[in-house]
Design an enzyme around this catalytic site. Structure first.
Site, mmCIF file in Angstrom:
data_model
loop_
_atom_site.group_PDB
_atom_site.id
_atom_site.type_symbol
_atom_site.label_atom_id
_atom_site.label_comp_id
_atom_site.label_asym_id
_atom_site.label_seq_id
_atom_site.Cartn_x
_atom_site.Cartn_y
_atom_site.Cartn_z
ATOM 1 N N CYS A 44 -1.317 5.785 9.110
ATOM 2 C CA CYS A 44 -1.637 4.530 8.429
ATOM 3 C C CYS A 44 -2.758 4.830 7.449
ATOM 4 O O CYS A 44 -2.741 5.866 6.794
ATOM 5 C CB CYS A 44 -2.016 3.441 9.436
ATOM 6 S SG CYS A 44 -3.400 3.900 10.508
ATOM 7 N N ARG A 49 0.846 -1.204 0.000
ATOM 8 C CA ARG A 49 0.000 0.000 0.000
ATOM 9 C C ARG A 49 0.879 1.251 0.000
ATOM 10 O O ARG A 49 0.575 2.226 -0.694
ATOM 11 C CB ARG A 49 -0.940 0.004 1.209
ATOM 12 C CG ARG A 49 -2.036 -1.041 1.129
ATOM 13 C CD ARG A 49 -2.991 -0.952 2.310
ATOM 14 N NE ARG A 49 -3.841 0.225 2.250
ATOM 15 C CZ ARG A 49 -4.645 0.620 3.242
ATOM 16 N NH1 ARG A 49 -4.688 -0.062 4.376
ATOM 17 N NH2 ARG A 49 -5.404 1.695 3.104
#
Length: 292
Positions: A246, A188
């Site tokens: 995050c 990611r």
């Protein structure tokens, strides 16, 4: 600053709480111990079924979506922090009283429970993460309980300000001049996949530090020395300006906890990538912090 509690220590404290005994004077704090079960994941955000099938005896279920987030706060990412008032109401529903020790746990090595750990620390409440989570508890030979636990309401009050918080502009500045760690999975970070947010990639200048890398194969935190070495390689050392983000501010709290174990104070950017990408801020991809 103690971050973790081991299963045997928790079992001893719960036995003392059940018996109404004072905890040994050498153990801090000396009040009741209240276990909070924060089972949640992107794939299964409702952890109630798993909780009801087996949890630490006496543990109260915590709903990350409704109690550790405030979805009425628009423009602050997928899991905005709750207000002080809303978090106070949640703490009281969990039965927390002033002087208690809260122990938070999950079945993900603390990666969801860390959100509760961070918020309770932010609220200036004494809290520990159960090292190894549910699997560590079971592996140590301790029993499980089924069903729901509904405690008597508590009277604890959140007093936010116990932990440093960054807004989106602070995060941009830190990425340029400090150490901003991205706690998402490496793919990611690189921008190869993005299962939730509108854009793939990372904040320019951020460094990849997946939260799973804080744990060993049994889901326990790595030893202090190993964590310190891991973070030092990323530039995160005691005294340096450090923060974590995050996808939406959940597993970033796990990074903050791991950094604290390693002796590094770190801020949290709760809006995280969900806010950053949602506002159309610059995006980097690839392995390098500056992207490609």
């Amino acid at each position: 600053m103690q971050i973790l509690i081991q299963p045997d220590e928790l079992a001893a404290r719960l036995a003392d709480t059940l018996a109404g005994n004072a905890v040994d004077a050498d153990s801090e704090p000396g009040g009741r111990t209240v276990v909070l079960d924060v089972r949640w994941s992107l794939q299964q955000p409702d952890g109630r079924p798993a909780y009801r099938s087996g949890h630490v005896p006496g543990a109260v279920y915590v709903d990350l979506e409704s109690e550790l987030s405030d979805h009425d706060r628009e423009g602050e990412g997928r899991h905005p922090l709750p207000t002080e008032e809303r978090f106070t109401a949640a703490m009281r529903r969990w039965g927390l009283r002033d002087g208690d020790l809260a122990v938070v746990m999950d079945d993900l090595g603390g990666q969801s429970a860390a959100r509760a750990w961070w918020l309770l620390r932010h609220a200036r409440f004494d809290v520990r993460l159960l090292d190894g989570g549910l699997s560590g508890w079971v592996a140590a030979g301790h029993p499980l309980e089924r069903g729901d636990v509904v405690p008597e309401p508590g009277e604890a009050t959140a007093r936010f300000g116990g932990m440093p918080v960054l807004d989106i502009d602070d995060a941009a500045a830190l990425a340029a001049g400090g150490v901003l760690l991205d706690a998402r999975a490496a793919e990611r970070y690189r921008g190869e996949v993005e299962p939730v947010d509108p854009v793939a990639g990372h904040i320019p200048g951020a460094r990849s530090a997946p939260s799973a890398g804080n744990l060993d194969a049994d889901g326990r935190f790595l030893p202090v020395e190993a964590l310190a070495e891991r973070f030092a390689a990323l530039g995160a050392t005691p005294g340096a300006p450090v923060a974590a983000y995050c996808g939406s501010g959940v597993t970033a709290a796990h990074a903050v906890a791991a950094l604290a174990i390693a002796g590094v104070d770190a801020a949290l950017f709760p809006g995280s990538w969900s806010q950053w990408s949602g506002e159309g801020r610059p995006v980097a991809t690839g392995d390098a912090p500056a992207g490609s």
